[in-house]
Each structure stands twice: as structure tokens, then as C-alpha cells.
Design a protein around this motif. Sequence first.
Motif, PDB file in Angstrom:
ATOM      1  N   UNK A 130       0.837  -1.136   0.034  1.00 18.85           N
ATOM      2  CA  UNK A 130       0.032  -0.115   0.063  1.00 18.85           C
ATOM      3  C   UNK A 130       0.975   1.148   0.227  1.00 18.85           C
ATOM      4  N   UNK A 131       1.773   1.179   0.982  1.00 18.81           N
ATOM      5  CA  UNK A 131       2.872   2.379   0.946  1.00 18.81           C
ATOM      6  C   UNK A 131       3.439   2.605  -0.481  1.00 18.81           C
ATOM      7  N   UNK A 132       3.958   1.622  -1.062  1.00 18.76           N
ATOM      8  CA  UNK A 132       4.559   1.814  -2.380  1.00 18.76           C
ATOM      9  C   UNK A 132       3.705   2.411  -3.437  1.00 18.76           C
ATOM     10  N   UNK A 133       2.423   1.796  -3.416  1.00 22.30           N
ATOM     11  CA  UNK A 133       1.469   2.384  -4.391  1.00 22.30           C
ATOM     12  C   UNK A 133       0.967   3.795  -4.128  1.00 22.30           C
ATOM     13  N   UNK A 134       0.851   4.053  -3.083  1.00 23.89           N
ATOM     14  CA  UNK A 134       0.558   5.438  -2.734  1.00 23.89           C
ATOM     15  C   UNK A 134       1.580   6.414  -2.988  1.00 23.89           C
ATOM     16  N   UNK A 135       2.953   6.055  -2.866  1.00 21.45           N
ATOM     17  CA  UNK A 135       4.128   7.090  -2.987  1.00 21.45           C
ATOM     18  C   UNK A 135       4.306   6.955  -4.562  1.00 21.45           C
ATOM     19  N   UNK A 136       3.909   5.983  -5.353  1.00 18.23           N
ATOM     20  CA  UNK A 136       4.194   5.741  -6.794  1.00 18.23           C
ATOM     21  C   UNK A 136       3.040   6.957  -7.277  1.00 18.23           C
ATOM     22  N   UNK A 137       1.914   6.880  -6.888  1.00 18.24           N
ATOM     23  CA  UNK A 137       0.746   7.741  -7.300  1.00 18.24           C
ATOM     24  C   UNK A 137       1.362   9.056  -7.080  1.00 18.24           C
ATOM     25  N   UNK A 138       1.798   9.623  -5.849  1.00 18.77           N
ATOM     26  CA  UNK A 138       2.294  10.938  -5.588  1.00 18.77           C
ATOM     27  C   UNK A 138       3.476  11.600  -6.570  1.00 18.77           C
ATOM     28  N   UNK A 139       4.283  10.507  -6.712  1.00 23.58           N
ATOM     29  CA  UNK A 139       5.311  10.700  -7.514  1.00 23.58           C
ATOM     30  C   UNK A 139       5.122  10.899  -9.034  1.00 23.58           C
ATOM     31  N   UNK A 140       3.850  10.186  -9.477  1.00 17.42           N
ATOM     32  CA  UNK A 140       3.587  10.377 -10.791  1.00 17.42           C
ATOM     33  C   UNK A 140       3.040  11.738 -11.192  1.00 17.42           C
ATOM     34  N   UNK A 141       2.180  11.997 -10.092  1.00 17.74           N
ATOM     35  CA  UNK A 141       1.604  13.647 -10.024  1.00 17.74           C
ATOM     36  C   UNK A 141       2.713  14.544 -10.180  1.00 17.74           C
ATOM     37  N   UNK A 142       3.764  14.263  -9.612  1.00 15.80           N
ATOM     38  CA  UNK A 142       4.535  15.418  -9.593  1.00 15.80           C
ATOM     39  C   UNK A 142       5.385  15.435 -10.972  1.00 15.80           C
ATOM     40  N   UNK A 143       5.815  14.046 -11.646  1.00 16.47           N
ATOM     41  CA  UNK A 143       6.324  13.949 -12.884  1.00 16.47           C
ATOM     42  C   UNK A 143       5.513  14.592 -14.063  1.00 16.47           C
ATOM     43  N   UNK A 144       4.167  14.186 -13.611  1.00 15.89           N
ATOM     44  CA  UNK A 144       3.170  14.757 -14.981  1.00 15.89           C
ATOM     45  C   UNK A 144       3.338  16.162 -14.875  1.00 15.89           C
ATOM     46  N   UNK A 145       3.288  16.828 -13.675  1.00 17.42           N
ATOM     47  CA  UNK A 145       3.219  18.297 -13.245  1.00 17.42           C
ATOM     48  C   UNK A 145       4.449  18.881 -13.939  1.00 17.42           C
ATOM     49  N   UNK A 146       5.378  18.354 -13.741  1.00 15.90           N
ATOM     50  CA  UNK A 146       6.914  18.831 -14.427  1.00 15.90           C
ATOM     51  C   UNK A 146       6.613  18.964 -15.750  1.00 15.90           C
ATOM     52  N   UNK A 147       6.195  17.723 -16.670  1.00 20.88           N
ATOM     53  CA  UNK A 147       5.886  17.725 -18.059  1.00 20.88           C
ATOM     54  C   UNK A 147       5.042  18.915 -18.615  1.00 20.88           C
ATOM     55  N   UNK A 148       3.831  19.092 -18.014  1.00 22.14           N
ATOM     56  CA  UNK A 148       3.076  19.799 -18.238  1.00 22.14           C
ATOM     57  C   UNK A 148       3.564  21.062 -18.012  1.00 22.14           C
ATOM     58  N   UNK A 149       4.394  21.653 -16.976  1.00 21.99           N
ATOM     59  CA  UNK A 149       4.656  22.955 -16.898  1.00 21.99           C
ATOM     60  C   UNK A 149       6.296  23.164 -17.348  1.00 21.99           C
ATOM     61  N   UNK A 150       6.651  22.425 -18.151  1.00 23.76           N
ATOM     62  CA  UNK A 150       7.896  22.541 -18.923  1.00 23.76           C
ATOM     63  C   UNK A 150       7.823  22.139 -20.507  1.00 23.76           C
ATOM     64  N   UNK A 151       6.686  22.020 -20.834  1.00 23.99           N
ATOM     65  CA  UNK A 151       6.165  21.698 -22.334  1.00 23.99           C
ATOM     66  C   UNK A 151       6.225  23.249 -23.040  1.00 23.99           C
TER      67      UNK A 151
END
Length: 151
Positions: A130-151
Motif C-alpha cells: 500500500x505504501x509503495x502504491x501510494x508513493x508511486x501515485x504521488x510521484x507520478x503526479x509530480x512527474x506529470x506536473x513537471x512535464x505539463x509545466x515545462x512543455x
Amino acid sequence: MAKVAVTEECTFHVTADASSAYEFFSKPHLFREAMEGVLRCEVMEEDRVRWLLEEQSDQGIRFQPDYTVQYTCEDGQRVAWEFIEGNLRNDGEIRIATLPDGGSEIHYRETVEPDLPITPLMMMLVKPLVTRELRTGLQHFVQRSQVRLSA
């Protein structure tokens, strides 16, 4: 019911200027595109939003996040949110600063704590997953935000 909390905190740089980054993080209909599995994002009041996410099922555990948070936006530099109600506690903060050479520095902190429909004993067994899945979801949000704001 059993709970496990996970916090993700990081600082990253994007090419978007501070006002564009603030616009993105202060508007749920914009940053929801960086989230995974959003079924509904319902603005209930000017500063409250109810989130309904796709049901997740793993190891015999079924869970559908359904929660409401209240947002506070300040001075074009800070967006914070706090849990109001639901089955997924979610609190966090984003601070935005202008970089001297252009772009923005984003400091992100978010804590999620699902109230899973399992016993505390079962939670001890599945906590690492559960911890791994939750952390992965939060990290994906950060990564997608970075991509969106650097496009």
C-alpha cells in the motif's frame, strides 16, 4: 478499517513562469490532468472540491477514493489544501518561487492516508504494498506536473 499515511516532499524546477505554475496548481480543473484515475472533480464551493477516483483493487482489497478538500491560495506563491471529509485524508502544500534565470521552483509536499476496509492485522501484511502504491501515485503526479509545466 485501517489507515496508513504516506508523505511525498520534493523540490523541482519547471520552465513555466511563476504565474503560470500558480495558475496550474490553484485550479483543480487544470491540475487534475496530472492526476491518475479521476472520475469526478466537483467544485462544491469556491474553495472546496470533492474528488472521486477510480476504484483500485489489489490483493483482495477494494478501495475507491472519495474525499473533499478545502484549498487556500495565497499571493500567487502558495497553494495549500486540507482534508474535510471522506475515506482518503489528503493534505498538502505547494510553494512557487521565480528562478533568477527564468522558470519556477516548485516545492511540493502532500500526505495521503486512505481509510482501507481491512483489519489492522491485514494492514500489517499489506502495508509495504500500500505504501509503495501510494508513493508511486504521488510521484507520478509530480512527474506529470513537471512535464505539463515545462512543455
